[in-house]
Structures are given as C-alpha cells and as structure tokens.
Design a protein around this motif. Structure first.
Motif, PDB file in Angstrom:
ATOM      1  N   ALA A   7      40.509  47.006  42.552  1.00  0.00           N
ATOM      2  CA  ALA A   7      40.681  46.192  42.485  1.00  0.00           C
ATOM      3  C   ALA A   7      39.610  44.606  42.148  1.00  0.00           C
ATOM      4  CB  ALA A   7      41.033  45.289  43.906  1.00  0.00           C
ATOM      5  N   LEU A   8      39.741  43.778  41.524  1.00  0.00           N
ATOM      6  CA  LEU A   8      38.823  43.601  40.447  1.00  0.00           C
ATOM      7  C   LEU A   8      39.086  41.825  39.760  1.00  0.00           C
ATOM      8  CD1 LEU A   8      37.805  45.292  36.413  1.00  0.00           C
ATOM      9  CD2 LEU A   8      40.073  45.260  38.742  1.00  0.00           C
ATOM     10  N   ASN A   9      38.286  41.194  39.239  1.00  0.00           N
ATOM     11  CA  ASN A   9      38.134  40.137  38.894  1.00  0.00           C
ATOM     12  C   ASN A   9      39.288  40.386  37.620  1.00  0.00           C
ATOM     13  OD1 ASN A   9      37.769  38.516  41.503  1.00  0.00           O
ATOM     14  ND2 ASN A   9      35.761  39.064  40.736  1.00  0.00           N
ATOM     15  N   ALA A  10      39.830  39.463  36.968  1.00  0.00           N
ATOM     16  CA  ALA A  10      40.891  40.264  35.821  1.00  0.00           C
ATOM     17  C   ALA A  10      39.686  39.166  34.820  1.00  0.00           C
ATOM     18  CB  ALA A  10      42.160  38.661  35.629  1.00  0.00           C
ATOM     19  N   GLY A  11      40.433  39.314  34.068  1.00  0.00           N
ATOM     20  CA  GLY A  11      39.333  39.121  32.364  1.00  0.00           C
ATOM     21  C   GLY A  11      38.616  40.067  31.930  1.00  0.00           C
ATOM     22  N   LYS A  12      38.906  40.765  32.668  1.00  0.00           N
ATOM     23  CA  LYS A  12      37.431  42.124  31.505  1.00  0.00           C
ATOM     24  C   LYS A  12      38.460  43.307  30.707  1.00  0.00           C
ATOM     25  CE  LYS A  12      34.543  41.202  35.548  1.00  0.00           C
ATOM     26  NZ  LYS A  12      33.750  40.813  35.279  1.00  0.00           N
ATOM     27  N   PRO A  13      37.098  43.619  29.727  1.00  0.00           N
ATOM     28  CA  PRO A  13      38.017  44.145  28.510  1.00  0.00           C
ATOM     29  C   PRO A  13      38.197  45.356  28.677  1.00  0.00           C
ATOM     30  CG  PRO A  13      35.468  43.291  28.151  1.00  0.00           C
ATOM     31  CD  PRO A  13      36.199  42.736  29.227  1.00  0.00           C
ATOM     32  N   ALA A  14      39.377  45.861  27.975  1.00  0.00           N
ATOM     33  CA  ALA A  14      39.694  46.933  27.938  1.00  0.00           C
ATOM     34  C   ALA A  14      38.521  48.585  27.837  1.00  0.00           C
ATOM     35  CB  ALA A  14      40.814  47.443  26.632  1.00  0.00           C
TER      36      ALA A  14
END
Length: 122
Positions: A7-14
């Motif tokens: 689980a992590l905050n959304a919006g991280k690049p691929a």
C-alpha cells in the motif's frame, strides 16, 4: 511462496513501482528463504485519505513516500530471519527507488499449506 500487498500513496510512476518490486523480491530471495522467481505482489495505490498512518509512531518521521507492506508467508521464519529481511529490504529500497528507511513498514503473517491454492482447484 510469500504474497506481498504494497500500500502506498497513488501517483507514483511505473519506474518507481518497478524499483519497489525488484528491491522487495531481492530482499526476499537474499534473506527470507524465498527461491528465485517466487514472486507474487500487488500494489494498492491509495487516494488522499485512504492510507492513514501516524507519521511519528515508533519511528519517523514518515513522509508521503510511506510504504505499508503486508507479507503473507506460507511458513513461519525465525526472528533472526525476519530481522535480516527487514534490514535487507530497507537497504534495497533506500538504494532504489530511494525510499527513506523510516518510510518502510512491514507486517508478516504466516499460514499453512492448506490455506493456499496455486491453481487448478488444488
């Protein structure tokens, strides 16, 4: 045969997610008695307000790069094995993609072989 939910905050690049995946798998193979290629992971990107955590509880400070890794393993590991895994994972994630060690939280749960079906209804 561990299964990891990250689980992590959304919006991280691929490329960020790929680096986390690679670092996690390397740590599992090097220090958690996992054979090469035994990789089952799911990323759970969380929208604002969906990943709630204390930024200072038993450590910190934690940033917006906080990871909550839930690892379900098929058999128990020793305390020494787990400690080695935590340390190795922190090393790998600090190196790539550059996550601060205080931003890494891991919870391990173990299950019996009868709790897993790898396909085919078996």
């Amino acid at each position: 045969m561990p299964y990891a939910r990250i689980a992590l905050n959304a919006g991280k690049p691929a490329h960020w997610l790929n680096a986390i995946s690679t670092s996690l798998q390397q740590a599992l193979e090097e220090s958690f008695e996992v054979p090469p290629g035994d990789c089952f992971q799911i990323f759970q990107p969380c929208q604002p307000g969906e990943l709630v955590y204390d930024r200072h509880y038993l450590g910190g400070p934690r940033s917006d790069n906080f990871l909550l890794i839930q690892l379900t393993a098929g058999r128990p590991r020793s305390a020494e094995c787990k400690k080695a895994f935590y340390a190795r994972l922190a090393e790998h994630l600090a190196a790539s993609p550059g996550i601060a060690v205080e931003d890494i939280m891991v919870v391990i749960t173990t299950t019996g072989l009868e709790d897993w079906s790898f396909g085919g209804g078996r």
